[in-house]
Design a protein around this motif. Structure first.
Motif, PDB file in Angstrom:
ATOM      1  N   VAL A  13       0.847  -1.188   0.000  1.00  0.00           N
ATOM      2  CA  VAL A  13       0.000   0.000   0.000  1.00  0.00           C
ATOM      3  C   VAL A  13       0.881   1.235   0.000  1.00  0.00           C
ATOM      4  O   VAL A  13       1.895   1.289   0.705  1.00  0.00           O
ATOM      5  N   ASN A  14       0.497   2.233  -0.769  1.00  0.00           N
ATOM      6  CA  ASN A  14       1.280   3.468  -0.840  1.00  0.00           C
ATOM      7  C   ASN A  14       0.383   4.640  -0.452  1.00  0.00           C
ATOM      8  O   ASN A  14      -0.538   5.007  -1.185  1.00  0.00           O
ATOM      9  N   VAL A  21      -3.102   7.092   6.352  1.00  0.00           N
ATOM     10  CA  VAL A  21      -3.129   5.693   6.788  1.00  0.00           C
ATOM     11  C   VAL A  21      -4.273   5.474   7.783  1.00  0.00           C
ATOM     12  O   VAL A  21      -5.039   4.516   7.668  1.00  0.00           O
ATOM     13  N   LEU A  79      -2.159  -2.797   7.342  1.00  0.00           N
ATOM     14  CA  LEU A  79      -1.653  -2.225   6.093  1.00  0.00           C
ATOM     15  C   LEU A  79      -0.141  -2.390   6.040  1.00  0.00           C
ATOM     16  O   LEU A  79       0.565  -2.040   6.997  1.00  0.00           O
ATOM     17  N   HIS A  80       0.319  -2.912   4.920  1.00  0.00           N
ATOM     18  CA  HIS A  80       1.751  -3.083   4.671  1.00  0.00           C
ATOM     19  C   HIS A  80       2.213  -1.934   3.773  1.00  0.00           C
ATOM     20  O   HIS A  80       1.695  -1.748   2.678  1.00  0.00           O
ATOM     21  N   LEU A  81       3.162  -1.130   4.259  1.00  0.00           N
ATOM     22  CA  LEU A  81       3.608   0.086   3.572  1.00  0.00           C
ATOM     23  C   LEU A  81       5.099  -0.024   3.269  1.00  0.00           C
ATOM     24  O   LEU A  81       5.939   0.460   4.039  1.00  0.00           O
ATOM     25  N   GLN A  83       7.028   1.497   1.307  1.00  0.00           N
ATOM     26  CA  GLN A  83       7.734   2.766   1.162  1.00  0.00           C
ATOM     27  C   GLN A  83       7.906   3.476   2.508  1.00  0.00           C
ATOM     28  O   GLN A  83       8.710   4.398   2.615  1.00  0.00           O
ATOM     29  N   VAL A  85       5.995   5.236   6.154  1.00  0.00           N
ATOM     30  CA  VAL A  85       5.300   6.476   6.484  1.00  0.00           C
ATOM     31  C   VAL A  85       5.876   7.010   7.790  1.00  0.00           C
ATOM     32  O   VAL A  85       6.020   6.263   8.762  1.00  0.00           O
ATOM     33  N   TYR A  94       6.360   0.695   8.647  1.00  0.00           N
ATOM     34  CA  TYR A  94       6.200  -0.104   7.435  1.00  0.00           C
ATOM     35  C   TYR A  94       5.038  -1.093   7.568  1.00  0.00           C
ATOM     36  O   TYR A  94       4.551  -1.605   6.558  1.00  0.00           O
ATOM     37  N   LYS A 127       9.732  -4.756   4.744  1.00  0.00           N
ATOM     38  CA  LYS A 127       9.720  -4.083   3.448  1.00  0.00           C
ATOM     39  C   LYS A 127       9.779  -5.080   2.293  1.00  0.00           C
ATOM     40  O   LYS A 127       9.266  -4.813   1.202  1.00  0.00           O
TER      41      LYS A 127
END
Length: 998
Positions: A13-14, A21, A79-81, A83, A85, A94, A127
């Motif tokens: 997710v970006n 978020v 949520l997997h981020l 990039q 936040v 992340y 990541k």
């Protein structure tokens, strides 16, 4: 329990920032029916207080306590981020897990999360994730332990040295240990310069890094038993480490196992080096045969089982003996724990009637077991209840309960506890981190619910929980251990000094128990373990104490659960020292007290000369803090926005209890107007005071009796002086709460006799013991209830313990000595309850031959008002408690700030019930009084008169004013006004009607 599935996880997710978020997670939860609209605002409010970044690239946003009601069903979304936040403080998240929890269904996932945080290089692994299933595996798989070399004689040199025990014995052990190890010159220099740390039971630790890449260790014990020394702490053994790898961890863990089982002295007593090494490797003996151990059982008869104070006495008895003493609750989980650990003792959850089994091994085992059994049989400082169940038996003095602090654990606190084993220290719970903001703009007004009338002008004192700032991790274990030991030592010294200066037995007992908690090895063991894993002393201490408190708070026994407050209190005391945080105390000058909430136990010792006014975030007009504030003549405001907790202490303010407002930083003109209004109020009060001895008779000659509400006996001498016609309500629960334990017959008789003497023949109306709900007694066992206001309280609780009620009745009738006494029973709902209470009184009255006795009931439950015609045939009077009657009629929890503004006793439905009660009583020639807060409301007074109320009972400071208001009233006009009020559609309509009639 809640289970996380792949449907609850979104990968790759970006999103732009943290707010985005949180918005995405809140919408997701709402779409799937987990939360109602508005939960997102609660999540953002939580972040404004404290960032929910947990560590290792993981964040756990959740709502505030105030938005808990928006949760429909427990849910979790992830949520997997990849990039990342920014989550505050430079931390990058992340993986974000949003939890909406109604109860404890989520705890298993939190435990999994705590385990996950201990894994190395977690952000990089997160990541690299591409599939939801990988996140499930990440959260559910326990990391493999790094293999540790076996301890051998090549690594560890052991010696039992021939040294005399002097005050320099630790130095002698240090020098001997250094000769056993082939250290470099630099290593030796560091070992000499670094002080050894006491890790418990006379064992010391000295450690430094190695220069040559080889781990070395030495363990030395003195020849003579160190218990003969005067040195504190004693010196039984020293473990010296020069560390190059992890090979020392097994050795240290083995030593800590001996200390954890309270067998450090037994380990040090082994005189041969090879046996000492073997003992470390094999561990302490746990299966000692029955023939070598002394065992004996004892039945616990203490009213509330083994809680903190009796537990502390047991521990002190056990510590007098060298034997290894263990105990288990035969009616509990059956686990053996050390009898020398207070934390372990109270964790047994021992209740009245449970059987404790003591087991001891050692030279004085029989003496230890006999002493412990005797201590239990003698009551551990508390007087045991009678065995025969005689309702006339006296209740003797018991041990003193501590003043409690009601500290509510938030979701953040639960997460902190779950993550206590991680390599990153958890952030302090939100309840401890209320940031101080800049002062509000001049003349800012905060509104709330008027809880007690009047105006207070002065500086505020914000009674906010302390905020601790500390580093989560530290590099030097020895430095952190030293800091922790010094902080605990200083905290215990401070407690001892305060205890020595205290003249209050209750306070001394509490301080002694807190000192015992600080000395508990089971608590320090966990802290040392976390420090060894890289946490700072502050982070390790806070994590361990918060975990212990959270575990204690989960106890199903209400009083044992409240012991969590003691653990948190000692935790904060040490944290304040470690973090060099100043202890916040109320100022010496008068102030307006601002707090999240104020419990009854805090109010018992309130100084009305210093507290100008009270402002609370929670509660309402009928909370007990509001009732006592009104009784003391202190203006009070409840259900104020939580923003008030962010104000700076010392900020000037105007509290208007009549209008329900708090004005911050008033401008000169506003301040002058408030001062003029305050002056006018004082002048009116002075005029009423001058005429206070005149009877309360309306201008058309309708007479009414005005009595005084009392919360104890200290103000009894002021009743006559106030112009009161007597005592219209004595709240005896506050008498019980201010005592060290349930007062016995002699104590109560003396207290009530003082009251009768001071009243000079005027009647005394007593409400029998009314506890339960939000007024628990520390020495009365009350199980946790989902809704205590609808549970076992008032007469229901007294019917479970009739001997306490019988003692109170006997004391009242004895003290009265043919002087007028009126006794009423609270929370009566059914006629059978009234008849049970009346039979109890009749039995005692037949013995004592008291004459001027009237018996009645409180009308607090709508069922009693609706059935008033039945009750009126048997009772002598009714007394209407408008606080509870309003709460139950309108289905409004009077302690809930969110609905407190709706709790208005002038609601037509409440007035209808009052009218119904009056009509039923007058039809039988009985009188009706009002003792609730509505009686002191000058705006409501005409309606009460018009409804036919015969007697009013108000606070001492309002007696003269209410009598003056009655004298200015016209009874006929009041009857007409009451008739119109009964036809109104809601409470605001009644208020408007009354305003027009002025």
């Amino acid at each position: 329990m809640l289970a996380l599935s792949v449907e609850d996880i979104r990968t790759d997710v970006n999103l732009a920032d943290k707010n985005a978020v949180i918005q995405a997670l809140a919408q997701w939860l709402e779409q799937e029916g987990h939360v109602a609209s508005g939960y997102q605002a609660g999540m953002l409010a939580r972040e404004a207080k404290i960032a929910t970044y947990l560590g290792q690239g993981i964040a756990i946003p959740h709502g505030t306590q105030e938005c808990r009601h928006l949760i429909k069903k427990t849910g979790i979304k992830v949520l997997h981020l990849p990039q990342g936040v920014e989550w505050g403080g430079g931390e990058i998240a992340y993986l974000v897990l949003c939890i909406a929890a109604r109860s404890d269904e989520h705890l298993d996932i939190l435990k999994q999360l705590a385990t996950t945080l201990s894994q190395g290089d977690l952000p990089t692994r997160i990541k690299a994730i591409t599939q939801p299933q990988q996140i499930l595996q990440l959260l559910q798989n326990t990391p493999a332990l790094t293999p540790t070399p076996t301890i051998t004689s090549e690594l560890l040199r052991v010696e039992h040295i021939q040294t005399q025990l002097t005050l320099n014995s630790l130095l002698a052990l240090t020098e001997s240990a250094m000769t056993l190890m082939p250290c470099t010159v630099a290593e030796q220099a560091r070992l000499k310069q670094t002080p050894s740390i006491h890790i418990g039971q006379g064992w010391w630790l000295s450690q430094n890094p190695a220069d040559d890449g080889h781990t070395k260790a030495a363990l030395v014990t003195p020849y003579t038993n160190s218990e003969l020394m005067t040195q504190q702490p004693p010196v039984r053994g020293l473990l010296m480490l020069v560390i190059a790898d992890l090979s020392h961890k097994v050795l240290l863990d083995q030593l800590l196992v001996w200390l954890k089982t309270e067998q450090g002295a037994e380990l040090a007593a082994i005189t041969q080096a090879h046996r000492l090494l073997a003992a470390l490797q094999n561990g302490p003996p746990v299966n000692t045969s029955v023939s070598e151990r002394v065992e004996q059982a004892a039945i616990v008869r203490n009213t509330h089982g083994i809680h903190a104070r009796p537990g502390a006495i047991l521990v002190q008895v056990a510590k007098q003996y060298a034997a290894d003493v263990r105990v288990r609750n035969q009616d509990g989980d059956g686990q053996w724990v050390s009898a020398k650990s207070l934390m372990k003792m109270i964790s047994l959850g021992t209740k009245s009637g449970h059987q404790l089994l003591f087991s001891a091994a050692g030279k004085d085992a029989d003496l230890a077991v006999a002493a412990l059994v005797n201590a239990v049989e003698q009551g551990l400082g508390e007087t045991l209840p009678p065995l025969n169940g005689d309702i006339h038996a006296d209740i003797e003095q018991q041990a003193s309960p501590a003043n409690e602090y009601d500290v509510t654990s938030s979701v953040a606190a639960s997460l902190s506890a779950a993550a206590s084993g991680s390599s990153n220290a958890p952030a302090a719970p939100a309840s401890l981190t209320v940031p101080l903001q800049s002062p509000l703009a001049a003349n800012t007004e905060l509104t709330g619910v008027s809880a007690a009338g009047g105006i207070a002008i002065g500086p505020i004192f914000v009674d906010a929980p302390p905020q601790f700032n500390y580093l989560k991790q530290a590099d030097d274990v020895s430095v952190e251990r030293a800091a922790l030991a010094a902080a605990i030592s200083l905290a215990r010294s401070d407690l001892a000094a305060t205890q020595a200066q205290s003249n209050d037995e209750q306070g001394r007992n509490m301080l002694a128990m807190h000192r015992e908690l600080l000395a508990d090895s089971s608590l320090s063991f966990g802290v040392h373990k976390l420090i060894n894993e890289g946490l700072s002393a502050a982070a390790a201490w806070w994590s361990e104490t918060d975990t212990a408190a959270t575990r204690q708070a989960a106890n199903t026994d209400a009083l044992l659960a409240e012991r969590a407050a003691d653990i948190r209190d000692v935790g904060r005391r040490v944290m304040a020292i470690l973090c060099q945080s100043p202890v916040i105390t109320p100022p010496d000058h008068p102030y307006i007290w601002v707090a999240q909430d104020i419990g009854p136990s805090q109010l018992v010792n309130l100084d009305p000369q210093r507290v100008l006014g009270i402002v609370t975030v929670s509660g309402g007009a009928f909370s007990h803090s509001a009732i006592l504030a009104s009784a003391l003549g202190i203006p009070a405001l409840a259900a104020v926005n939580e923003t008030v907790m962010s104000l700076r202490s010392g900020t000037d303010a105007i509290l208007n209890g009549d209008q329900g407002s708090l004005r911050i930083n008033p401008d000169p003109q506003t301040l002058e107007q408030a001062q003029q209004q305050h002056q006018q109020t004082q002048q009116d009060a002075e005029q009423a005071w001058a005429l206070r001895r005149l009877p309360a008779i309306t201008e058309d000659q309708h007479s009414i009796e005005v009595g005084a509400n009392l919360s104890g006996v200290n103000d009894a001498s002021r009743v006559v002086m106030s112009g009161s016609d007597g005592v219209g309500l004595l709240r005896t629960e506050f008498v019980f709460m201010s005592q060290h334990s349930a007062p016995n017959l002699a104590t109560q008789t003396a207290l009530y006799r003082r009251l009768f003497d001071d009243l000079e023949g005027r009647p005394l109306l007593v409400r029998t013991l009314d506890v339960g709900g939000d007024k628990p007694l520390p020495y009365w066992p009350v199980a946790k209830e989902d809704n205590p206001f609808l549970g076992v309280r008032g007469i229901r609780l007294c019917m479970q313990r009739p001997e306490l009620l019988a003692t109170q009745i006997r004391a009242l009738l004895t003290a009265a000595n043919d002087r007028p006494v009126r006794i009423m029973f609270p929370m009566i709902t059914d006629i059978s309850e009234w008849r049970w209470a009346k039979r109890l009184v009749n039995e005692i009255q037949d013995e004592i031959k008291a004459t001027q006795v009237e018996l009645g009931i409180m009308i607090e439950v709508p069922a009693a008002a609706l059935n008033a015609a039945v009750f009126a045939k048997e009772v002598d009077f009714f007394s209407i408690g408008t606080n509870d009657l309003t709460q139950y009629t309108l289905a409004i929890d009077r302690g809930n700030g969110e609905v407190a503004h709706l709790a208005d006793a002038l609601h037509p439905s409440v007035l209808q019930l009052i009218k119904m009660t009056v009509d039923a009583a007058h039809a039988q020639g009985k009188w009706v009084g009002v003792c609730g807060e509505l009686a002191a409301d000058t705006q409501a007074l005409p309606v009460l008169l018009g409804l036919g109320i015969d007697k009013l009972s108000v606070s001492l400071k309002r007696v003269a004013l209410i009598k003056e208001q009655v004298r200015r009233a016209n009874f006929g006009a009041c009857q007409q006004l009451a008739a119109r009020a009964l036809l109104a559609e809601d409470a605001p309509s009644v208020r408007r009607l009354l305003e027009k009639s002025v």
